[in-house]
Design an enzyme around this catalytic site. Structure first.
Site, mmCIF file in Angstrom:
data_model
loop_
_atom_site.group_PDB
_atom_site.id
_atom_site.type_symbol
_atom_site.label_atom_id
_atom_site.label_comp_id
_atom_site.label_asym_id
_atom_site.label_seq_id
_atom_site.Cartn_x
_atom_site.Cartn_y
_atom_site.Cartn_z
ATOM 1 N N GLU A 272 0.671 -1.262 -0.156
ATOM 2 C CA GLU A 272 0.007 -0.070 0.136
ATOM 3 C C GLU A 272 0.863 1.147 -0.149
ATOM 4 O O GLU A 272 0.430 2.408 -0.279
ATOM 5 C CB GLU A 272 -0.801 0.017 1.312
ATOM 6 C CG GLU A 272 -2.081 -0.906 1.171
ATOM 7 C CD GLU A 272 -2.815 -0.640 2.369
ATOM 8 O OE1 GLU A 272 -4.122 -0.490 2.187
ATOM 9 O OE2 GLU A 272 -2.320 -0.995 3.605
ATOM 10 N N TYR B 30 -17.436 26.116 -0.553
ATOM 11 C CA TYR B 30 -17.454 24.635 -0.536
ATOM 12 C C TYR B 30 -16.400 24.153 -1.543
ATOM 13 O O TYR B 30 -15.749 23.182 -1.385
ATOM 14 C CB TYR B 30 -18.749 23.920 -0.679
ATOM 15 C CG TYR B 30 -19.724 24.307 -1.574
ATOM 16 C CD1 TYR B 30 -19.576 24.052 -2.966
ATOM 17 C CD2 TYR B 30 -20.579 25.040 -0.925
ATOM 18 C CE1 TYR B 30 -20.623 24.439 -3.564
ATOM 19 C CE2 TYR B 30 -21.658 25.787 -1.916
ATOM 20 C CZ TYR B 30 -21.476 25.331 -3.196
ATOM 21 O OH TYR B 30 -22.395 25.674 -4.179
ATOM 22 N N VAL C 85 -6.204 5.531 8.321
ATOM 23 C CA VAL C 85 -7.328 6.410 7.911
ATOM 24 C C VAL C 85 -7.470 7.449 9.098
ATOM 25 O O VAL C 85 -7.736 8.630 9.085
ATOM 26 C CB VAL C 85 -8.482 5.814 7.472
ATOM 27 C CG1 VAL C 85 -9.647 6.754 7.293
ATOM 28 C CG2 VAL C 85 -8.345 4.749 6.304
ATOM 29 N N GLU C 86 -7.420 6.971 10.309
ATOM 30 C CA GLU C 86 -7.469 7.681 11.524
ATOM 31 C C GLU C 86 -6.744 9.003 11.605
ATOM 32 O O GLU C 86 -7.150 10.097 11.987
ATOM 33 C CB GLU C 86 -7.386 7.075 12.855
ATOM 34 C CG GLU C 86 -8.362 6.112 13.036
ATOM 35 C CD GLU C 86 -7.971 4.466 12.198
ATOM 36 O OE1 GLU C 86 -8.686 3.813 12.751
ATOM 37 O OE2 GLU C 86 -7.171 4.470 11.391
ATOM 38 N N LYS D 121 -12.485 4.044 2.923
ATOM 39 C CA LYS D 121 -11.690 3.448 2.226
ATOM 40 C C LYS D 121 -12.325 2.428 1.650
ATOM 41 O O LYS D 121 -12.577 1.411 2.035
ATOM 42 C CB LYS D 121 -10.280 3.038 3.242
ATOM 43 C CG LYS D 121 -9.406 2.408 2.352
ATOM 44 C CD LYS D 121 -8.171 2.208 3.203
ATOM 45 C CE LYS D 121 -6.956 1.552 2.493
ATOM 46 N NZ LYS D 121 -5.647 1.249 3.167
#
Length: 117
Positions: A21, A53, A72-73, A98
């Site tokens: 990864e 935005y 991801v955290e 994910k």
């Protein structure tokens, strides 16, 4: 407090703990709800007072392009702090998905809430 939101923003980044990864870019989906008082911009139809935005989306994409995390955290925490600081957002809820990380799930990820409504 009103809410300005962005749903399912697709970004690609280096994310993951496995060696393979670390050598590829993967897609993430970002959903963000941001607390914002829309009364000022709505009163005079004043674009310059609105939470932009499009600019937030571009900043999320730029952050993803230039980041590399195992978790991801970590991606979510750093992105939340950046958005709150750069756009003066008092509260946000951020969901990072994910896709494909678990074969039998559409996606996995985290959802965090920071700041005060």
């Amino acid at each position: 407090m009103d809410t300005v939101f962005i749903e399912s923003l697709e970004v690609d980044t280096v994310i993951g703990a496995y060696d393979w990864e670390r050598t590829i870019r993967q897609n993430l989906l970002v959903d963000v709800q941001m607390g914002w008082d829309n009364r000022r911009c709505a009163a005079d139809d004043a674009l310059h007072l609105a939470l932009d935005y499009a600019a937030v989306s571009a900043r999320i994409n730029s952050f993803a392009q230039n980041s590399s995390f195992e978790l991801v955290e970590t991606f979510a925490e750093r992105l939340a702090a950046l958005l709150m600081t750069e756009f003066n957002i008092p509260w946000l809820r951020l969901k990072v998905t994910k896709p494909g990380a678990v074969a039998s799930a559409r996606g996995v990820g985290v959802e965090i809430e920071r700041g005060c409504r």
